[in-house]
Design an enzyme around this catalytic site. Structure first.
Site, PDB file in Angstrom:
ATOM      1  N   GLU A  23       4.318   0.039 -10.870  1.00 49.93           N
ATOM      2  CA  GLU A  23       3.090   0.429 -10.160  1.00 49.93           C
ATOM      3  C   GLU A  23       3.273   1.826  -9.578  1.00 49.93           C
ATOM      4  O   GLU A  23       4.336   2.087  -9.005  1.00 49.93           O
ATOM      5  CB  GLU A  23       2.793  -0.586  -9.051  1.00 49.93           C
ATOM      6  CG  GLU A  23       2.445  -1.959  -9.622  1.00 49.93           C
ATOM      7  CD  GLU A  23       2.159  -3.014  -8.558  1.00 49.93           C
ATOM      8  OE1 GLU A  23       2.107  -2.672  -7.366  1.00 49.93           O
ATOM      9  OE2 GLU A  23       1.985  -4.176  -8.938  1.00 49.93           O
ATOM     10  N   GLY A  75       2.879 -22.520  -2.798  1.00 52.73           N
ATOM     11  CA  GLY A  75       2.960 -22.126  -1.388  1.00 52.73           C
ATOM     12  C   GLY A  75       1.542 -22.011  -0.855  1.00 52.73           C
ATOM     13  O   GLY A  75       0.581 -22.492  -1.470  1.00 52.73           O
ATOM     14  N   HIS A  95      -3.281  -3.640  -7.253  1.00 53.68           N
ATOM     15  CA  HIS A  95      -2.518  -4.350  -6.226  1.00 53.68           C
ATOM     16  C   HIS A  95      -3.317  -4.415  -4.909  1.00 53.68           C
ATOM     17  O   HIS A  95      -2.881  -3.906  -3.870  1.00 53.68           O
ATOM     18  CB  HIS A  95      -1.146  -3.696  -6.000  1.00 53.68           C
ATOM     19  CG  HIS A  95      -0.142  -4.648  -5.428  1.00 53.68           C
ATOM     20  ND1 HIS A  95       1.195  -4.635  -5.760  1.00 53.68           N
ATOM     21  CD2 HIS A  95      -0.289  -5.666  -4.534  1.00 53.68           C
ATOM     22  CE1 HIS A  95       1.822  -5.590  -5.094  1.00 53.68           C
ATOM     23  NE2 HIS A  95       0.943  -6.235  -4.339  1.00 53.68           N
ATOM     24  N   ARG A 104       3.561 -10.871  -8.595  1.00 56.67           N
ATOM     25  CA  ARG A 104       4.313  -9.660  -8.900  1.00 56.67           C
ATOM     26  C   ARG A 104       4.371  -9.499 -10.413  1.00 56.67           C
ATOM     27  O   ARG A 104       4.564 -10.479 -11.151  1.00 56.67           O
ATOM     28  CB  ARG A 104       5.746  -9.731  -8.348  1.00 56.67           C
ATOM     29  CG  ARG A 104       5.883  -9.512  -6.842  1.00 56.67           C
ATOM     30  CD  ARG A 104       5.500  -8.107  -6.391  1.00 56.67           C
ATOM     31  NE  ARG A 104       5.683  -7.894  -4.971  1.00 56.67           N
ATOM     32  CZ  ARG A 104       4.775  -8.134  -4.018  1.00 56.67           C
ATOM     33  NH1 ARG A 104       3.585  -8.589  -4.348  1.00 56.67           N
ATOM     34  NH2 ARG A 104       5.056  -7.883  -2.752  1.00 56.67           N
ATOM     35  N   ILE A 150      -0.609 -19.605  -0.696  1.00 53.51           N
ATOM     36  CA  ILE A 150      -1.631 -18.934  -1.528  1.00 53.51           C
ATOM     37  C   ILE A 150      -2.004 -19.826  -2.717  1.00 53.51           C
ATOM     38  O   ILE A 150      -3.189 -20.011  -3.023  1.00 53.51           O
ATOM     39  CB  ILE A 150      -1.146 -17.539  -1.990  1.00 53.51           C
ATOM     40  CG1 ILE A 150      -0.861 -16.644  -0.776  1.00 53.51           C
ATOM     41  CG2 ILE A 150      -2.199 -16.887  -2.884  1.00 53.51           C
ATOM     42  CD1 ILE A 150      -0.228 -15.294  -1.110  1.00 53.51           C
TER      43      ILE A 150
HETATM   44  C1  GLV Z   1       1.443  -8.014  -1.320  1.00 57.79           C
HETATM   45  O1  GLV Z   1       1.672  -8.017  -2.489  1.00 57.79           O
HETATM   46  C2  GLV Z   1       2.378  -8.397  -0.328  1.00 57.79           C
HETATM   47  O2  GLV Z   1       3.517  -8.735  -0.663  1.00 57.79           O
HETATM   48  O3  GLV Z   1       2.016  -8.356   0.854  1.00 57.79           O
END
Ligand code: GLV
Length: 325
Positions: A265, A158, A284, A236, A160
């Site tokens: 987390e 995607g 995170h 994740r 990112i």
């Molecule tokens: C970060 O992990 C998000 O989902 O924005």
């Protein structure tokens, strides 16, 4: 009657201004779980919810929210929300895509470099007073793993994943990619997941967490990774079997890991991942830059404002709710 919108975090007042004109805002403050500790009256009178990825928006919660008309999360991932339950009730769920692409890709690359070149380990080494006392500079001092010229496997192509591929090109890396949709990306050699794991010196994960991707990198898959590889995860924690990762690091099969996300987390202080010197862990913070977070908040507020004004949400993960109404 004015709608009542609950926000699970005190977002900056200057960003909330326009929304405050459209509804009554109920800003929650305190420790988690905030929503689960609301009274049944507070839940019943809530018409909209602006939440964070740390809020669990599950069926049991929304069953107690008969007047809920939207959920807008200040995150791109929505695995903390039972989207199926929302869709069943025609409740649109909003998220914040696009604006965190570069910040998250930068974090992935920072972790990749830090894990490969032992940046966190070196920092600890100095702070603990070891430099000079126990050792001195020598040709084999603090050797790391070459990044330039290596092969990077990107799981998930995607926005990112593609941004990470662009960064890798600048480092002279060969880039392999696999994505469940089979999407092809220029500059990325599309291969099967098996081949990617077998050939990559670095593997970076960029998928959403869903039923199909939970534990995707399980013990069997991790065992097929190239010996000495580095795993980076900014997606994740639930996508990687963390015990299998620890075992692979302890046996020396994997060289290092750079992790921004964890199955649980905050990660527990006694988690074996934190005991491994080659694990670089950050809390995170993939999208944590001032500008990116401001844009995320604005998108989340925009999603909420649209519903309050009778418009479809601009960034909705279940847009089918608008065609089934
Ligand atoms: C970060 O992990 C998000 O989902 O924005």
């Amino acid at each position: 009657m004015r709608k009542r919108v609950v926000i699970t975090y005190p977002l900056p007042p200057e960003r909330l201004g326009a929304l405050a004109n459209l509804c009554d805002l109920d800003v929650l403050e305190g420790s988690q779980p905030l929503l689960q500790s609301l009274s049944s009256e507070q839940l019943a009178s809530c018409n909209g919810l602006i939440c964070l990825l740390t809020d669990s928006i599950d069926r049991a919660l929304v069953d107690n929210m008969p007047n809920l008309q939207f959920v807008s999360s200040v995150s791109v991932g929505v695995d903390h929300i039972d989207v199926e339950a929302m869709t069943a009730r025609n409740i649109p769920v909003g998220h914040t895509p696009g604006v965190l692409v570069d910040a998250t890709a930068d974090t992935a690359f920072a972790l990749l470099l830090a894990a490969a070149r032992r940046v966190a380990e070196g920092d600890r080494y100095i702070r603990e007073g070891n430099w000079g006392r126990k050792t001195r500079w020598s040709p084999d001092f603090f050797l790391g793993k070459d990044v330039s010229g290596g092969t990077l496997g990107i799981i998930g192509l995607g926005a990112i994943g593609q941004a990470v591929a662009r960064r890798a090109a600048g480092f002279g890396m060969s880039v392999l990619g696999w994505t469940p949709s089979g999407r092809k990306v220029p500059g990325v050699d599309s291969v099967s997941l098996e081949e990617l794991l077998l050939r990559s010196d670095f593997v970076s994960v960029h998928l959403a967490l869903a039923k199909e991707t939970r534990n995707l990198l399980d013990a069997a898959k991790i065992a097929t990774m190239k010996p000495g590889a580095v795993l980076v995860n900014t997606a994740r924690g639930g996508i990687v079997d963390e015990s299998a990762l620890v075992a692979a690091l302890n046996s020396g099969h994997l060289y290092a890991a750079g992790l921004d996300v964890f199955e649980r987390e905050p990660i527990a202080m006694d988690d074996p991942l934190l005991r491994h010197p080659r694990v670089v862990a950050v809390p995170h913070i993939g999208s944590a830059t001032t500008l990116t977070r401001a844009k995320m908040v604005d998108l989340a507020i925009g999603n909420a404002a649209a519903v309050l004004q009778g418009q479809p949400m601009p960034h909705c993960v279940n847009p089918g709710v608008y065609t089934t109404q």
